[in-house]
Structures are given as C-alpha cells and as structure tokens.
Design an enzyme around this catalytic site. Structure first.
Site, PDB file in Angstrom:
ATOM      1  N   GLY A   1      -1.634  -1.320 -98.349  1.00 19.46           N
ATOM      2  CA  GLY A   1      -2.833  -0.486 -98.291  1.00 19.46           C
ATOM      3  C   GLY A   1      -2.674   0.837 -97.586  1.00 19.46           C
ATOM      4  O   GLY A   1      -3.676   1.483 -97.283  1.00 19.46           O
TER       5      GLY A   1
ATOM      6  N   GLU B   1       3.183  -5.099 -96.955  1.00 14.18           N
ATOM      7  CA  GLU B   1       3.340  -5.132 -98.420  1.00 14.18           C
ATOM      8  C   GLU B   1       2.883  -3.816 -99.046  1.00 14.18           C
ATOM      9  O   GLU B   1       1.871  -3.760 -99.743  1.00 14.18           O
ATOM     10  CB  GLU B   1       2.488  -6.274 -98.993  1.00 14.18           C
ATOM     11  CG  GLU B   1       2.784  -7.636 -98.420  1.00 14.18           C
ATOM     12  CD  GLU B   1       1.676  -8.639 -98.745  1.00 14.18           C
ATOM     13  OE1 GLU B   1       0.639  -8.264 -99.313  1.00 14.18           O
ATOM     14  OE2 GLU B   1       1.863  -9.817 -98.411  1.00 14.18           O
ATOM     15  N   PRO B   2       3.585  -2.721 -98.812  1.00 16.33           N
ATOM     16  CA  PRO B   2       3.136  -1.451 -99.374  1.00 16.33           C
ATOM     17  C   PRO B   2       3.427  -1.333-100.872  1.00 16.33           C
ATOM     18  O   PRO B   2       4.523  -1.663-101.326  1.00 16.33           O
ATOM     19  CB  PRO B   2       3.980  -0.421 -98.593  1.00 16.33           C
ATOM     20  CG  PRO B   2       5.199  -1.169 -98.173  1.00 16.33           C
ATOM     21  CD  PRO B   2       4.834  -2.610 -98.040  1.00 16.33           C
TER      22      PRO B   2
ATOM     23  N   CYS C   1     -11.824   7.007-127.937  1.00 15.89           N
ATOM     24  CA  CYS C   1     -13.199   6.983-128.398  1.00 15.89           C
ATOM     25  C   CYS C   1     -14.104   6.346-127.341  1.00 15.89           C
ATOM     26  O   CYS C   1     -14.724   5.310-127.566  1.00 15.89           O
ATOM     27  CB  CYS C   1     -13.256   6.229-129.713  1.00 15.89           C
ATOM     28  SG  CYS C   1     -14.751   6.606-130.587  1.00 15.89           S
ATOM     29  N   GLU C   2     -14.095   6.945-126.181  1.00 21.32           N
ATOM     30  CA  GLU C   2     -14.929   6.555-125.035  1.00 21.32           C
ATOM     31  C   GLU C   2     -14.957   7.781-124.144  1.00 21.32           C
ATOM     32  O   GLU C   2     -14.080   8.643-124.250  1.00 21.32           O
ATOM     33  CB  GLU C   2     -14.257   5.448-124.213  1.00 21.32           C
ATOM     34  CG  GLU C   2     -14.223   4.118-124.855  1.00 21.32           C
ATOM     35  CD  GLU C   2     -15.118   3.095-124.183  1.00 21.32           C
ATOM     36  OE1 GLU C   2     -15.819   3.431-123.216  1.00 21.32           O
ATOM     37  OE2 GLU C   2     -15.092   1.961-124.662  1.00 21.32           O
TER      38      GLU C   2
ATOM     39  N   TYR D   1      -0.018   2.125-110.111  1.00 17.21           N
ATOM     40  CA  TYR D   1      -1.181   1.690-110.908  1.00 17.21           C
ATOM     41  C   TYR D   1      -1.487   2.671-112.043  1.00 17.21           C
ATOM     42  O   TYR D   1      -2.635   2.864-112.420  1.00 17.21           O
ATOM     43  CB  TYR D   1      -2.415   1.481-110.009  1.00 17.21           C
ATOM     44  CG  TYR D   1      -2.129   0.616-108.797  1.00 17.21           C
ATOM     45  CD1 TYR D   1      -1.971  -0.762-108.936  1.00 17.21           C
ATOM     46  CD2 TYR D   1      -1.986   1.164-107.520  1.00 17.21           C
ATOM     47  CE1 TYR D   1      -1.686  -1.562-107.828  1.00 17.21           C
ATOM     48  CE2 TYR D   1      -1.700   0.377-106.417  1.00 17.21           C
ATOM     49  CZ  TYR D   1      -1.551  -0.977-106.581  1.00 17.21           C
ATOM     50  OH  TYR D   1      -1.272  -1.766-105.500  1.00 17.21           O
TER      51      TYR D   1
HETATM   52  N1  LLP Z   1      -0.756  -6.804-100.950  1.00 13.28           N
HETATM   53  C1  LLP Z   1      -1.780  -7.373-101.597  1.00 13.28           C
HETATM   54  C2  LLP Z   1      -2.070  -8.786-101.359  1.00 13.28           C
HETATM   55  C3  LLP Z   1      -2.548  -6.616-102.494  1.00 13.28           C
HETATM   56  O1  LLP Z   1      -3.570  -7.188-103.134  1.00 13.28           O
HETATM   57  C4  LLP Z   1      -2.236  -5.255-102.711  1.00 13.28           C
HETATM   58  C5  LLP Z   1      -3.005  -4.445-103.643  1.00 13.28           C
HETATM   59  C6  LLP Z   1      -1.144  -4.709-102.008  1.00 13.28           C
HETATM   60  C7  LLP Z   1      -0.431  -5.509-101.130  1.00 13.28           C
HETATM   61  C8  LLP Z   1      -0.708  -3.282-102.174  1.00 13.28           C
HETATM   62  O2  LLP Z   1      -1.703  -2.358-101.866  1.00 13.28           O
HETATM   63  P1  LLP Z   1      -1.300  -0.795-101.850  1.00 13.28           P
HETATM   64  O3  LLP Z   1      -0.286  -0.585-100.777  1.00 13.28           O
HETATM   65  O4  LLP Z   1      -0.741  -0.461-103.184  1.00 13.28           O
HETATM   66  O5  LLP Z   1      -2.574  -0.076-101.593  1.00 13.28           O
HETATM   67  N2  LLP Z   1      -5.349  -0.475-108.670  1.00 13.28           N
HETATM   68  C9  LLP Z   1      -5.909   0.083-107.444  1.00 13.28           C
HETATM   69  C10 LLP Z   1      -5.297  -0.552-106.218  1.00 13.28           C
HETATM   70  C11 LLP Z   1      -5.529  -2.046-106.183  1.00 13.28           C
HETATM   71  C12 LLP Z   1      -4.710  -2.717-105.143  1.00 13.28           C
HETATM   72  C13 LLP Z   1      -4.732  -4.192-105.313  1.00 13.28           C
HETATM   73  N3  LLP Z   1      -3.983  -4.881-104.316  1.00 13.28           N
HETATM   74  C14 LLP Z   1      -5.721   1.583-107.468  1.00 13.28           C
HETATM   75  O6  LLP Z   1      -5.178   2.117-108.435  1.00 13.28           O
HETATM   76  O7  LLP Z   1      -6.167   2.269-106.546  1.00 13.28           O
END
Ligand code: LLP
Length: 403
Positions: free
Chosen positions: A222, A263-264, A332-333, A360
C-alpha cells in the site's frame, strides 16, 4: 538519478511494436526495490512483491532476480511465480474468501499461506494441525488508503478476520494446536501516512504475546506512488525509522526477534510502466474537445473505476501549444481517461502516453467490445523485448465452443 524512458524512446517503441502498448522499464523496478532494501538495511525485513499489480512472467523473473520474494492473491499467481523461478519458500499466498481446495493446493506446493477466515482456519486445523505453519490475515479496523474502493482494513471490509474476533482465533489455535507463524494486516493502497503502519503494529502488539510460534509480522503493501505532478511517494526512510522504533519499544515478550514483512505492489511497478496510445479522432464540441485514442477502459480501467489520475503527454508534439482536452477511448461506453486536461496541441495520429501505468494497468485489462488486449514490452539494459504479443482474432474465439 531517477530511471525514466525518454519521449523519443517511447515514440520509437510505439512505432516499432504498434499501439496500444504497455512498456515497462526494468531498471525503474530495481531503483524502487533498492529504496526499500536500503531504508531497511539494518532491520530484519523482507519484501514480497504483490504481483497482482503485474504478473507478466518476465516481470516476475526480474523481480526474483533482484532478490525480492513474491505475494500472490490466487493459486494461479502462485503457479506463475513458481513457473518464473521463485522457490516455494519465497512465495506467500495471502488469500481472501477462497475455497479450502486452494489452501490444500498451496500446502501441496509448499508455499507460505495467510488464511483470512475462521472457517478456513478451522478446516486447516482439522487437516494439518501443527504440521504446516500458517499465517492469519487480520482486519485491524483501520481506515486507510487513497479511496474507499482500495481501502481494505476498515470495519466494514470483507478482508481478514476482524481483530475483535481474536478470541475465536485463539480458541482454534488451542483446539488444533495450530502453528501460527505470522500475523498479517493490509489496510489499503496509496497510503502516504507512515503512521498508519505504526498503528497497525500497535494493534498487533497486543496479540503477539498470545501466539507462541510467531516468527513474522506481515504489514501488507500500500505504499503511495506519485501519480500527479507535485505528488510525493510514501517516505520509506521515515517508515523504516518508525517501524524500527515501534519494535524497539515493544520487544517480543517471547524474546525472539520477529521478522517484518511488507507486500508492495504499486511501489515496485507503477512508475516503471508507460501506456502508449495513438489518437484516432479529434472531435470539437461545445462541452469539450474530445481526443479519442485507440484504447479505452478495456485496457486501463483505473481512471473510470477509481477516478484515478494518470499524467498524459503528447509525446509526438511536445512543443505544441498547450490546449485543454478531454481524453477518451474508443469503446462503446463512457470511458473518460481525463477531463479538461492541458496537453500540448493534439493532432490525429499523435502518440499519447499515460504514465504510472505499470501497476493494475495491463493486469486489469479485458477483451470488452471484442477488442484485443495490448502487447507488452520490457526495456532492460537499453534493449526492448516483446514480452506479450498483442491478441489476434483467434484469441477472441479461443475457448468458445461453436455448436
Ligand atoms: N497485499 C495485499 C494483501 C493486497 O490486497 C494488496 C493490494 C497489496 C498487498 C498491494 O498493494 P499496493 O502496494 O499495490 O498498493 N487495483 C487498485 C489497487 C488494489 C489493491 C488491492 N490489493 C488500483 O489500481 O489502485
């Protein structure tokens, strides 16, 4: 110096491989990983790349070669990670809402598992007892993250076992002699305030003494990345300092030092990615000058799904007079990428690049409107490698059964 691909380089790639095109710059991933490892160099910390952000096997192989571990959100991501060369002990499967059969498969693969429901924890206890270490995904009831859709740790979230049900977890641990190796929380995506992680640690500190087999604390991912001009990313140095302080103030009563995991996802692969599109049509209206590119939310859903901001540049007319445009797609949206955005004068045939498209982006793409998924290119050591072919018509028919 920050690793970035130049506009000229991106145009050449757009011309060579066609558009729409995802381009990833390996050295940027390396730079981001080094920020993490250098900030935490004096601590017992491991990083698991949350590969849901981008699973192309060449990205997985590259991340593996850097020495990072990997965090998976489905059994298939775990299989891809194995395929890419991660050994099972470097693969973490943080599950949510899955059937017990996937947990059995994860055990048979020998990977690390975080279980997120009392129901699966009970089944785990019945089948494996103390024999296989397991982690518990807890919901800390903390609101954090860039927007509600990407907030996962609050008290209305489906993710994890609510911390207020810790007594139920402990009862299962006792009943089945569970070997709880880690406690996990993940509060959301795009968290800039490092105190959110400290708050998470403090919630876990109350529980730590109750788990005698505990070896790891997993604080999830996150970290924020800069999407807009002037945005900053999560201060990783400050995070390391505050996490270290928090642990120094709360030594594990069992005496064993606990290893900290993160977990980045976005932090590692967002900025390495560029999405190159070509302008099909310019349409003047009273409301806006629409620029329609050869893509849509079928290829990059973040703006429509999260109101996400992606910087857009006209790389084929960088000196053009700035004008205001609404950048839209061809599906088409309503698929608005940006409304009323200042961009250097846009002409039909120009190349527009969307920045921060590594995380993503391709990963959330689809074949909506029966359009092809884009190709992907990896630039590494100055060389461009095609790492996924653009779909062809046969791909749309693959798996369909013609009665
Ligand atoms: N660990 C877990 C358990 C997670 O569910 C996630 C993301 C991460 C790590 C990694 O998070 P990050 O470092 O990438 O922020 N699709 C959305 C983001 C959804 C994230 C879901 N879980 C977007 O495009 O903003």
């Amino acid at each position: 110096m920050s690793e970035q691909l130049s506009q000229d380089h991106l145009i050449r790639l757009g011309k060579e491989f066609g558009t729409p095109l995802y381009v990833y710059h390996a050295e940027k991933i390396k730079e981001q990983y080094a920020k993490l490892t250098s900030a935490f160099k004096n601590s017992n910390t491991l990083f698991f790349y949350a590969c849901k952000a981008l699973t192309n096997i060449n990205i997985l192989k590259y991340v593996c070669s850097l020495g990072a571990n990997v965090d998976c959100s489905s059994i298939n991501e775990a299989r891809l990670a194995l395929h890419a060369g991660f050994p099972p002990e470097r693969i973490l499967y943080t599950s949510n809402g899955i059937g017990f059969d996937e947990i059995e498969e994860a055990v048979s693969l020998g990977i690390i598992i975080n279980v997120d429901s009392l129901s699966n924890l009970e089944k785990f206890g019945q089948k494996y007892g103390h024999t296989y270490p397991v982690g518990i995904r807890l919901r800390p009831n903390i609101m954090a993250g860039g927007n509600l859709k990407i907030s996962t740790g609050h008290d209305k979230s489906k993710f994890g076992i609510p911390v207020d049900q810790a007594d139920k977890v402990l009862a299962l641990v006792e009943r089945y002699d569970l070997n709880i190796a880690d406690l996990h929380i993940h509060t959301g995506s795009e968290i800039k305030d490092v105190d959110v992680f400290v708050k998470g640690i403090e919630i876990l500190f109350d529980l730590i003494p109750k788990f005698s087999d505990l070896k790891f604390i997993d604080l999830g991912g996150g970290f924020k990345v800069p999407y807009k001009d002037g945005d900053s990313e999560t201060d990783i140095q400050l995070l390391a300092q505050k996490v270290n302080e928090a642990f120094a103030n709360h030594p594990n009563p069992g005496g064993r030092p606990l290893q900290v995991w993160f977990e980045p996802g976005k932090f590692l692969v967002s900025e390495c990615g560029y999405f190159i599109t070509k302008v099909n049509v310019i349409k003047e209206t009273d409301a806006a000058t629409f620029v329609s590119v050869d893509s849509g939310f079928n290829h990059l859903i973040r703006p429509m799904f999260y109101d996400a901001y992606h910087r857009i540049e006209n790389i084929s007319n960088p000196d053009g007079a700035p004008k205001r445009y609404s950048v839209v797609g061809n599906i088409c949206e309503t698929d608005t990428f940006a409304w009323d955005r200042t961009i250097n004068e846009v002409r039909e045939g120009d190349y527009l690049v969307f920045y921060n498209a590594g995380a993503y982006g391709f990963e959330m793409s689809s074949n909506f409107n029966s359009r092809y998924k884009p190709a992907e290119v990896l630039v590494k050591d100055g060389q461009a490698h095609l790492i996924r072919r653009r779909d062809v018509f046969q791909d749309l028919l693959r798996n369909q059964i013609d009665l």
